[in-house]
Design an enzyme around this catalytic site. Structure first.
Site, PDB file in Angstrom:
ATOM      1  N   CYS A  62       0.874  -1.141  -0.017  1.00 36.77           N
ATOM      2  CA  CYS A  62       0.091  -0.026   0.230  1.00 36.77           C
ATOM      3  C   CYS A  62       0.865   1.212  -0.030  1.00 36.77           C
ATOM      4  CB  CYS A  62      -0.962  -0.091   1.289  1.00 36.77           C
ATOM      5  SG  CYS A  62      -2.503  -1.066   0.827  1.00 36.77           S
ATOM      6  N   HIS A  63       0.424   1.996  -0.849  1.00 32.15           N
ATOM      7  CA  HIS A  63       1.066   3.640  -0.717  1.00 32.15           C
ATOM      8  C   HIS A  63       0.775   4.281   0.319  1.00 32.15           C
ATOM      9  CE1 HIS A  63       1.388   2.435  -4.924  1.00 32.15           C
ATOM     10  NE2 HIS A  63       2.501   2.926  -5.150  1.00 32.15           N
ATOM     11  N   MET A  97      -8.504   0.708   0.802  1.00 40.55           N
ATOM     12  CA  MET A  97      -7.612  -0.210   1.749  1.00 40.55           C
ATOM     13  C   MET A  97      -7.469   0.636   3.120  1.00 40.55           C
ATOM     14  SD  MET A  97      -7.288  -2.896   0.281  1.00 40.55           S
ATOM     15  CE  MET A  97      -6.852  -3.857   1.429  1.00 40.55           C
ATOM     16  N   ASP A 112     -11.850  -8.189  21.101  1.00 45.03           N
ATOM     17  CA  ASP A 112     -10.874  -8.414  22.053  1.00 45.03           C
ATOM     18  C   ASP A 112     -11.421  -7.626  23.422  1.00 45.03           C
ATOM     19  OD1 ASP A 112      -8.130  -8.638  23.281  1.00 45.03           O
ATOM     20  OD2 ASP A 112      -8.199  -6.573  23.581  1.00 45.03           O
TER      21      ASP A 112
END
Length: 307
Positions: A62-63, A97, A112
């Protein structure tokens, strides 16, 4: 990593969502903000925002992008919590993304914080998906709805004399072809003002778009701007401003280009630099606007049948 250095920046939005299935008593804990580890939704929101900002560190190819806005929201249902993430940027590539990572990490954070309150099989993170994106190629088109004609004129004494091959003009013609322009006329001229003027006036009678390549610099033989600017009936300065701004980020020499753009009769005339790099960068910068302008013009009454 994919090279995005020649892609123009645009405003981009991505929205993603995910679902975490959980027992009813866990959903109530989320509503009350009262898990063993604290307020899970507030913690998950911060986790999601941080995840969006650090996606390039988590996903190898990813950039890195400037994140102008990232937010995470939640919807509590009877047996699940729905996570919504939205990310915005101005950049050469999208933030899909980043939005997906934000939704995923927010969901994992809730997982969690709920796991002390139920059995592991009671928690299921599912359906992480992209819901919406805006910007880039999907929003700013780079191909025409229907073909229109174009002409590419290369201005170069050395190319016209056969002392070197043309690469800049061929690159422009190739970009136009990929964008759906057809037919495409291609011609090479020496840097002669009268020849250029006569040819452009001739081509403007039958071609929707005429692009010259070369002659926009400061040399004594660079006559394209002086020849064509007086012929323009309506200038479009923003096209060349965009090209110079795009090029300036890649080479300081872009500031020396004097290109102009506008209409001669019904033909859109654009003057590009003579180097392959300058011509290619200029086309990358202006192509979405060029395609939009041509598409809109084709809907106007005066353009019907003008192919």
């Amino acid at each position: 990593m994919k090279n995005v250095g020649m892609k123009p920046e645009s405003y981009r939005i991505a929205k993603a969502s995910a679902e975490l299935l959980a027992p009813a008593h866990c959903i109530q804990l989320l509503a009350d903000g009262n898990t063993e580890k604290g307020d899970a939704l507030k913690t998950a929101r911060i986790a999601g925002i941080l995840a969006a900002k650090r996606t390039d560190e988590l996903i190898p190819l990813c950039h890195p992008l400037p994140i102008y806005r990232a937010d995470v929201e939640f919807e509590l249902l009877e047996d699940r919590v729905v996570i919504y993430a939205e990310v915005e940027t101005i950049g050469p590539t999208g933030v899909e993304m980043e939005a997906l990572t934000a939704a995923s990490l927010a969901g994992l954070t809730i997982y969690d914080m709920l796991k002390p309150h139920c059995e592991p099989e009671d928690l299921v993170l599912q359906q992480c998906k992209l819901d919406h994106k805006k910007g880039g190629k999907s929003h700013f088109k780079r191909t025409l709805r229907r073909a229109v004609s174009a002409a590419v004129i290369v201005l170069s004494d050395t190319v016209a004399a056969g002392r070197k091959p043309d690469t800049a003009g061929r690159s422009v013609a190739e970009t136009l072809e990929q964008a759906g322009f057809a037919p495409i006329h291609y011609q090479i001229l020496p840097d002669e003002s009268e020849q250029l003027k006569n040819l452009v006036l001739e081509l403007s009678q039958s071609y929707v778009c005429v692009i010259t390549v070369g002659g926009t610099g400061l040399g004594s033989r660079d006559i394209t701007v002086e020849t064509l600017q007086p012929l323009l009936k309506r200038e479009i300065p923003g096209l060349m401003e965009a090209a110079r701004s795009f090029g300036q980020k890649r080479t300081p020499y872009a500031a020396l280009s004097r290109g102009v753009a506008g209409y001669i009769d019904r033909s859109l005339v654009i003057t590009l630099p003579g180097s392959r790099g300058g011509a290619s960068e200029s086309m990358s910068a202006i192509l979405p606007a060029l395609v939009h302008l041509i598409d809109v013009s084709q809907d106007l009454p005066h353009a019907q049948g003008y192919q």
